[in-house]
Scaffold this active site. Structure first.
Site, PDB file in Angstrom:
ATOM      1  N   LYS A  13       0.836  -1.197   0.000  1.00 51.85           N
ATOM      2  CA  LYS A  13       0.000   0.000   0.000  1.00 51.85           C
ATOM      3  C   LYS A  13       0.884   1.266   0.000  1.00 51.85           C
ATOM      4  O   LYS A  13       2.090   1.190   0.252  1.00 51.85           O
ATOM      5  CB  LYS A  13      -0.937  -0.047   1.211  1.00 51.85           C
ATOM      6  CG  LYS A  13      -1.884  -1.263   1.191  1.00 51.85           C
ATOM      7  CD  LYS A  13      -2.791  -1.288   2.426  1.00 51.85           C
ATOM      8  CE  LYS A  13      -3.668  -2.534   2.454  1.00 51.85           C
ATOM      9  NZ  LYS A  13      -4.573  -2.545   3.627  1.00 51.85           N
ATOM     10  N   TYR A  53     -11.912  -3.544  -3.345  1.00 52.50           N
ATOM     11  CA  TYR A  53     -12.463  -3.603  -1.982  1.00 52.50           C
ATOM     12  C   TYR A  53     -13.991  -3.676  -1.969  1.00 52.50           C
ATOM     13  O   TYR A  53     -14.616  -3.280  -0.979  1.00 52.50           O
ATOM     14  CB  TYR A  53     -11.969  -2.402  -1.174  1.00 52.50           C
ATOM     15  CG  TYR A  53     -10.543  -2.556  -0.672  1.00 52.50           C
ATOM     16  CD1 TYR A  53     -10.164  -3.654   0.112  1.00 52.50           C
ATOM     17  CD2 TYR A  53      -9.572  -1.600  -0.960  1.00 52.50           C
ATOM     18  CE1 TYR A  53      -8.865  -3.803   0.569  1.00 52.50           C
ATOM     19  CE2 TYR A  53      -8.265  -1.734  -0.488  1.00 52.50           C
ATOM     20  CZ  TYR A  53      -7.919  -2.837   0.280  1.00 52.50           C
ATOM     21  OH  TYR A  53      -6.635  -2.986   0.752  1.00 52.50           O
ATOM     22  N   PHE A  61     -15.267   2.465   7.108  1.00 53.29           N
ATOM     23  CA  PHE A  61     -13.898   2.774   6.700  1.00 53.29           C
ATOM     24  C   PHE A  61     -13.701   2.710   5.188  1.00 53.29           C
ATOM     25  O   PHE A  61     -12.597   2.975   4.701  1.00 53.29           O
ATOM     26  CB  PHE A  61     -12.910   1.830   7.407  1.00 53.29           C
ATOM     27  CG  PHE A  61     -13.113   0.361   7.116  1.00 53.29           C
ATOM     28  CD1 PHE A  61     -12.576  -0.215   5.980  1.00 53.29           C
ATOM     29  CD2 PHE A  61     -13.837  -0.446   7.987  1.00 53.29           C
ATOM     30  CE1 PHE A  61     -12.747  -1.570   5.705  1.00 53.29           C
ATOM     31  CE2 PHE A  61     -14.017  -1.803   7.727  1.00 53.29           C
ATOM     32  CZ  PHE A  61     -13.472  -2.357   6.581  1.00 53.29           C
ATOM     33  N   ARG A  89      -0.937 -14.934   3.883  1.00 48.33           N
ATOM     34  CA  ARG A  89      -1.758 -14.330   4.944  1.00 48.33           C
ATOM     35  C   ARG A  89      -1.079 -14.480   6.310  1.00 48.33           C
ATOM     36  O   ARG A  89      -1.170 -13.602   7.160  1.00 48.33           O
ATOM     37  CB  ARG A  89      -3.150 -14.976   4.977  1.00 48.33           C
ATOM     38  CG  ARG A  89      -3.988 -14.705   3.734  1.00 48.33           C
ATOM     39  CD  ARG A  89      -4.623 -13.340   3.727  1.00 48.33           C
ATOM     40  NE  ARG A  89      -5.644 -13.178   4.736  1.00 48.33           N
ATOM     41  CZ  ARG A  89      -6.451 -12.120   4.810  1.00 48.33           C
ATOM     42  NH1 ARG A  89      -6.343 -11.127   3.924  1.00 48.33           N
ATOM     43  NH2 ARG A  89      -7.347 -12.031   5.752  1.00 48.33           N
ATOM     44  N   THR A  95      -5.223  -8.320  10.564  1.00 48.99           N
ATOM     45  CA  THR A  95      -5.573  -7.036   9.944  1.00 48.99           C
ATOM     46  C   THR A  95      -5.140  -5.852  10.806  1.00 48.99           C
ATOM     47  O   THR A  95      -4.630  -4.861  10.294  1.00 48.99           O
ATOM     48  CB  THR A  95      -7.099  -6.987   9.705  1.00 48.99           C
ATOM     49  OG1 THR A  95      -7.454  -8.120   8.903  1.00 48.99           O
ATOM     50  CG2 THR A  95      -7.508  -5.714   8.983  1.00 48.99           C
ATOM     51  N   ARG A 106       2.896  -7.142   9.332  1.00 47.63           N
ATOM     52  CA  ARG A 106       2.163  -6.086  10.042  1.00 47.63           C
ATOM     53  C   ARG A 106       2.591  -5.997  11.499  1.00 47.63           C
ATOM     54  O   ARG A 106       2.685  -4.901  12.074  1.00 47.63           O
ATOM     55  CB  ARG A 106       0.660  -6.332   9.929  1.00 47.63           C
ATOM     56  CG  ARG A 106       0.103  -6.030   8.525  1.00 47.63           C
ATOM     57  CD  ARG A 106      -1.313  -6.544   8.392  1.00 47.63           C
ATOM     58  NE  ARG A 106      -1.960  -6.164   7.143  1.00 47.63           N
ATOM     59  CZ  ARG A 106      -3.071  -6.729   6.680  1.00 47.63           C
ATOM     60  NH1 ARG A 106      -3.646  -7.719   7.366  1.00 47.63           N
ATOM     61  NH2 ARG A 106      -3.605  -6.325   5.548  1.00 47.63           N
ATOM     62  N   ASN A 116      -1.783  -0.355   7.337  1.00 44.50           N
ATOM     63  CA  ASN A 116      -1.224  -1.676   7.663  1.00 44.50           C
ATOM     64  C   ASN A 116      -0.377  -2.285   6.547  1.00 44.50           C
ATOM     65  O   ASN A 116      -0.218  -3.505   6.464  1.00 44.50           O
ATOM     66  CB  ASN A 116      -2.323  -2.622   8.169  1.00 44.50           C
ATOM     67  CG  ASN A 116      -3.370  -2.923   7.129  1.00 44.50           C
ATOM     68  OD1 ASN A 116      -3.281  -2.438   5.989  1.00 44.50           O
ATOM     69  ND2 ASN A 116      -4.359  -3.723   7.491  1.00 44.50           N
ATOM     70  N   HIS A 119      -1.575  -5.717   1.412  1.00 42.50           N
ATOM     71  CA  HIS A 119      -2.780  -6.503   1.151  1.00 42.50           C
ATOM     72  C   HIS A 119      -2.374  -7.874   0.641  1.00 42.50           C
ATOM     73  O   HIS A 119      -1.436  -7.993  -0.146  1.00 42.50           O
ATOM     74  CB  HIS A 119      -3.650  -5.830   0.071  1.00 42.50           C
ATOM     75  CG  HIS A 119      -4.690  -6.766  -0.493  1.00 42.50           C
ATOM     76  ND1 HIS A 119      -5.915  -6.946   0.121  1.00 42.50           N
ATOM     77  CD2 HIS A 119      -4.666  -7.607  -1.557  1.00 42.50           C
ATOM     78  CE1 HIS A 119      -6.603  -7.863  -0.571  1.00 42.50           C
ATOM     79  NE2 HIS A 119      -5.873  -8.268  -1.584  1.00 42.50           N
ATOM     80  N   GLU A 130      -8.577 -10.893  -8.048  1.00 45.63           N
ATOM     81  CA  GLU A 130      -7.703  -9.729  -7.860  1.00 45.63           C
ATOM     82  C   GLU A 130      -6.572  -9.705  -8.888  1.00 45.63           C
ATOM     83  O   GLU A 130      -6.224  -8.639  -9.402  1.00 45.63           O
ATOM     84  CB  GLU A 130      -7.159  -9.728  -6.422  1.00 45.63           C
ATOM     85  CG  GLU A 130      -8.275  -9.461  -5.409  1.00 45.63           C
ATOM     86  CD  GLU A 130      -7.892  -9.752  -3.965  1.00 45.63           C
ATOM     87  OE1 GLU A 130      -6.712 -10.086  -3.702  1.00 45.63           O
ATOM     88  OE2 GLU A 130      -8.772  -9.642  -3.091  1.00 45.63           O
TER      89      GLU A 130
HETATM   90  P1  GDP Z   1      -7.248  -7.694   5.353  1.00 42.93           P
HETATM   91  O1  GDP Z   1      -7.758  -8.761   4.427  1.00 42.93           O
HETATM   92  O2  GDP Z   1      -6.458  -8.247   6.511  1.00 42.93           O
HETATM   93  O3  GDP Z   1      -6.464  -6.614   4.628  1.00 42.93           O
HETATM   94  O4  GDP Z   1      -8.502  -6.991   6.038  1.00 42.93           O
HETATM   95  P2  GDP Z   1      -9.988  -6.705   5.502  1.00 42.93           P
HETATM   96  O5  GDP Z   1     -10.238  -7.341   4.184  1.00 42.93           O
HETATM   97  O6  GDP Z   1     -10.926  -6.989   6.610  1.00 42.93           O
HETATM   98  O7  GDP Z   1      -9.971  -5.119   5.323  1.00 42.93           O
HETATM   99  C1  GDP Z   1      -9.337  -4.531   4.207  1.00 42.93           C
HETATM  100  C2  GDP Z   1      -8.528  -3.347   4.676  1.00 42.93           C
HETATM  101  O8  GDP Z   1      -9.423  -2.364   5.176  1.00 42.93           O
HETATM  102  C3  GDP Z   1      -7.584  -3.624   5.848  1.00 42.93           C
HETATM  103  O9  GDP Z   1      -6.333  -4.125   5.443  1.00 42.93           O
HETATM  104  C4  GDP Z   1      -7.461  -2.266   6.492  1.00 42.93           C
HETATM  105  O10 GDP Z   1      -6.492  -1.466   5.824  1.00 42.93           O
HETATM  106  C5  GDP Z   1      -8.835  -1.668   6.254  1.00 42.93           C
HETATM  107  N1  GDP Z   1      -9.682  -1.853   7.439  1.00 42.93           N
HETATM  108  C6  GDP Z   1     -10.303  -2.982   7.859  1.00 42.93           C
HETATM  109  N2  GDP Z   1     -10.982  -2.780   8.990  1.00 42.93           N
HETATM  110  C7  GDP Z   1     -10.785  -1.463   9.289  1.00 42.93           C
HETATM  111  C8  GDP Z   1     -11.240  -0.622  10.349  1.00 42.93           C
HETATM  112  O11 GDP Z   1     -11.938  -1.050  11.258  1.00 42.93           O
HETATM  113  N3  GDP Z   1     -10.825   0.687  10.311  1.00 42.93           N
HETATM  114  C9  GDP Z   1     -10.033   1.185   9.327  1.00 42.93           C
HETATM  115  N4  GDP Z   1      -9.668   2.461   9.346  1.00 42.93           N
HETATM  116  N5  GDP Z   1      -9.596   0.408   8.318  1.00 42.93           N
HETATM  117  C10 GDP Z   1      -9.963  -0.888   8.304  1.00 42.93           C
HETATM  118 MG    MG Z   2      -9.235  -8.671   2.992  1.00 37.29          MG
END
Ligand code: GDP
Ligand code: MG
Length: 154
Positions: A13, A53, A61, A89, A95, A106, A116, A119, A130
């Site tokens: 990112k 996304y 968010f 992963r 996350t 992370r 973070n 992805h 993707e």
């Molecule tokens: P990942 O698969 O571990 O990347 O997580 P997710 O698919 O659940 O979410 C996608 C991305 O959205 C995450 O990597 C974070 O950057 C962001 N994100 C997820 N949950 C939150 C949240 O509660 N707050 C904020 N600000 N960002 C979030």
């Molecule tokens: Mg995800």
């Protein structure tokens, strides 16, 4: 498809690029034994980011996430290898970087969930979706690492 042909989509990112963490993260994937088959620096369009996304559309968010991911260059990559989707992963960690285990990307390199660093696809189906969203067919280069016989038993 053989197990070694499994692929995942990884994106560094804009925070990773700004914080000079690109080499550090690529090093971890290389050192693990996975094979890099796609790599480019791109500033994603809003359309690409929203599609990427889509599962989070409607969440609080979502807009901030799309704004962030489109704010600067992203390093988009495809990595290949046995079990690469689930293994990536694990290398990436949870996350929320405050709860990601030390030793993960992370856990070692980030603090805030909205910054973070990386992805990684969450399933082989997501990976396919993707990879085809971010890469054209000719942008993925298959090749045979000389180290293959030392990474894989057979
Ligand atoms: P990942 O698969 O571990 O990347 O997580 P997710 O698919 O659940 O979410 C996608 C991305 O959205 C995450 O990597 C974070 O950057 C962001 N994100 C997820 N949950 C939150 C949240 O509660 N707050 C904020 N600000 N960002 C979030
Ligand atoms: Mg995800």
């Amino acid at each position: 498809m053989s197990a070694q042909q499994e692929r995942t989509f990884i994106a560094l990112k804009p925070d990773a690029v700004q914080r000079n963490l690109v080499g550090e993260v690529i090093r971890r994937f290389e050192a693990k034994g996975f094979k890099l088959v796609g790599l480019k620096l791109v500033k994603p369009s809003v359309e690409t980011a929203e599609e990427h996304y889509a599962e989070h559309k409607g969440k609080g968010f979502y807009k901030g996430l799309v704004d962030f991911i489109t704010s600067g260059p992203v390093v988009a990559m495809v990595w290949q290898g046995k079990g690469v989707v689930a293994s990536a992963r694990k290398l990436i960690g949870a996350t929320n970087p405050l709860t990601s285990e030390p030793g993960t990307i992370r856990g070692d390199l980030a603090v805030d969930v909205g910054r973070n660093v990386i992805h990684g696809s969450d399933s082989t189906d997501s990976a396919q979706r993707e990879i085809s969203l971010w890469f054209k067919e000719g942008e993925i280069a298959d090749w045979t690492p000389v180290s293959n016989a030392w990474v894989y038993e057979n």
